[in-house]
Enzyme design. Structure first.
Site, PDB file in Angstrom:
ATOM      1  N   ILE A 125       0.844  -1.191   0.000  1.00  0.00           N
ATOM      2  CA  ILE A 125       0.000   0.000   0.000  1.00  0.00           C
ATOM      3  C   ILE A 125       0.879   1.240   0.000  1.00  0.00           C
ATOM      4  CG2 ILE A 125      -0.271   0.027   2.529  1.00  0.00           C
ATOM      5  CD1 ILE A 125      -3.265   0.927   1.870  1.00  0.00           C
ATOM      6  N   THR A 128       2.555   6.602   2.359  1.00  0.00           N
ATOM      7  CA  THR A 128       3.605   7.503   2.844  1.00  0.00           C
ATOM      8  C   THR A 128       4.447   8.067   1.705  1.00  0.00           C
ATOM      9  OG1 THR A 128       3.708   6.165   4.837  1.00  0.00           O
ATOM     10  CG2 THR A 128       5.496   7.725   4.479  1.00  0.00           C
ATOM     11  N   SER A 134       3.455  11.026   8.503  1.00  0.00           N
ATOM     12  CA  SER A 134       2.119  10.652   8.975  1.00  0.00           C
ATOM     13  C   SER A 134       1.004  11.551   8.429  1.00  0.00           C
ATOM     14  CB  SER A 134       2.080  10.697  10.511  1.00  0.00           C
ATOM     15  OG  SER A 134       2.970   9.761  11.071  1.00  0.00           O
ATOM     16  N   ILE A 159       7.813   1.802   1.793  1.00  0.00           N
ATOM     17  CA  ILE A 159       6.717   0.911   1.426  1.00  0.00           C
ATOM     18  C   ILE A 159       7.096  -0.545   1.672  1.00  0.00           C
ATOM     19  CG2 ILE A 159       5.113   0.233  -0.386  1.00  0.00           C
ATOM     20  CD1 ILE A 159       4.955   3.214   0.594  1.00  0.00           C
ATOM     21  N   GLU A 244      -5.576  -1.652  10.845  1.00  0.00           N
ATOM     22  CA  GLU A 244      -4.126  -1.641  10.669  1.00  0.00           C
ATOM     23  C   GLU A 244      -3.421  -1.379  11.999  1.00  0.00           C
ATOM     24  OE1 GLU A 244      -0.581   0.748   8.259  1.00  0.00           O
ATOM     25  OE2 GLU A 244      -2.670   1.068   7.692  1.00  0.00           O
ATOM     26  N   GLY A 366       1.254   5.744  11.668  1.00  0.00           N
ATOM     27  CA  GLY A 366       0.956   6.939  12.440  1.00  0.00           C
ATOM     28  C   GLY A 366       1.855   6.948  13.656  1.00  0.00           C
ATOM     29  N   GLU A 369       3.158  10.113  18.491  1.00  0.00           N
ATOM     30  CA  GLU A 369       2.726  11.488  18.762  1.00  0.00           C
ATOM     31  C   GLU A 369       1.392  11.783  18.075  1.00  0.00           C
ATOM     32  OE1 GLU A 369       6.844  10.943  19.667  1.00  0.00           O
ATOM     33  OE2 GLU A 369       5.783  10.567  17.790  1.00  0.00           O
TER      34      GLU A 369
END
Length: 381
Positions: A125, A128, A134, A159, A244, A366, A369
């Site tokens: 997928i 990024t 993020s 990836i 995920e 993600g 933070e």
């Protein structure tokens, strides 16, 4: 503490996964680490053993398990053996597969899903981007309408399965003025002209994982490659992120728990000053702390699994599970390295490789933070 979320069918499936890994991964682990990617033979065997299509309907060659606890059992067993292995396999069958099952047309399902289940069509997928991290709402990759098709241009990075994938779900801007509300998902065949891969990235850990940069230079796709609805890609991505992140939490905790189990055994065998090092009060208290941390965290993750099975897992609870388990994983394994002494810093020891492998869990899916930001917003701030 005994866990109660699994039944006999889950236990039987878990045992079949263990046997598969004993036969088809563990004897080749050093080769996989050196090659920095799982060989296609592994994927094909995984397909033959029903590891890749748990969420896929039977008509498309899937197992149609209909129960996320099978996914969880699979991920736990993978993570116990190798965190990078869990990452690669879960991206394919636990992250990408739901997009292809829930958002695609019947024609797309027939085109893609049998290969996903068999291991003949490996997936990744592409979210990024360089400089984006993020911030999924700030994509730069574009898809421009060109006649009866689309031209995709841009770059993706970090990836997983990127060098090996045959199909990549790419997020691209179809309506740039709408920003996040103008993102569309595409299923991109990696053999298409204009699609290229950069270097296989040299990471600090997760050596076994194939991680790459991807480049799209006017890659032509058609409307038959659009996944889901036009300009609703961001919404689609947000809807799948809880699963995920739950998968990440399951991996984090199973990985840490296994390394701790092995460290406890080491502390029983390793002697210093004439006695096992686990009998020293500091070490005994530390191990008691770590075991408790793992079990308390497991209770929350199991509750999240139950909530997801019931269709009730919220993005905020998934964020809590992701960041907390990543922190616990890193804390526990860091202590395990210390308990191994100088040997804990040697790559030949599994604990050292696990320490390197764990660090990225605070960053990907993600960053921690970002997870705390989501939780803070839910509190009204």
């Amino acid at each position: 503490m005994k866990r109660t979320i699994y039944g006999g069918d889950h236990d039987a499936y878990r045992e079949s996964v263990r046997q598969f890994l004993t036969r088809f991964f563990e004897p080749h682990a050093d080769e996989v680490r050196a090659h920095k990617a799982l060989p296609r033979d592994f994927w094909l065997e995984a397909g033959r053993h029903d590891l890749l299509g748990l969420e896929v309907p039977e008509e498309y060659a899937g197992a149609n398990a209909g129960d996320y606890r099978f996914n969880a059992a699979l991920i736990e067993e993978l993570a116990k053996v190798n965190a990078a292995l869990a990452s690669c396999v879960s991206i394919h069958c636990d992250v990408v597969a739901p997009y292809l099952v829930q958002l695609t047309t019947n024609d797309q399902k027939r085109r893609w899903l049998p290969g996903v289940c068999s291991g003949e069509l490996l997936t990744a997928i592409g979210m990024t981007e360089p400089g984006g991290g993020s911030d999924l709402a700030n994509l730069k990759t574009t898809a421009v309408r060109d006649g009866d098709g689309w031209l995709l241009s841009g770059a993706k990075t970090f990836i997983t399965n990127g060098c090996s994938a045959d199909l990549v779900v790419i997020a691209a801007l179809t309506s740039p003025k709408k920003r996040a509300k103008g993102i569309t998902l595409f299923g991109v065949d990696t053999s298409l002209e204009g699609f290229s891969r950069g270097r296989k990235l040299d990471k600090v850990g997760q050596d076994e994982a194939d991680t790459a940069e991807l480049f799209l230079d006017n890659v032509r796709v058609t409307d038959a490659d659009v996944i889901g609805e036009l300009d609703r890609g961001f919404i689609h991505m947000m809807s799948f992120l809880p699963q995920e992140r739950l998968g990440c939490a399951i991996t984090n905790l199973a990985h840490a728990a296994q390394i701790l189990t092995e460290t406890i055994a080491y502390c029983s065998e390793r002697k210093a000053f004439g006695q096992p090092i686990g009998t020293f009060q500091h070490n005994k208290f530390l191990l008691a702390d770590l075991v408790t941390r793992i079990e308390v965290t497991q209770a929350f993750v199991d509750r999240c699994i139950e909530a997801h099975v019931a269709g009730e897992l919220t993005p905020v609870d998934a964020a809590k599970a992701k960041w907390w388990t990543a922190d616990v994983q890193n804390q526990v394994i860091d202590h395990c390295v210390q308990l191994h002494g100088g040997y804990g810093y040697m790559n030949e020891y599994r604990v050292a490789r696990a320490w390197r492998d764990a660090r990225v869990s605070r960053i990907w899916a993600g960053s921690n933070e970002i997870m705390k930001e989501l939780i803070g917003r839910d509190l009204g701030f």
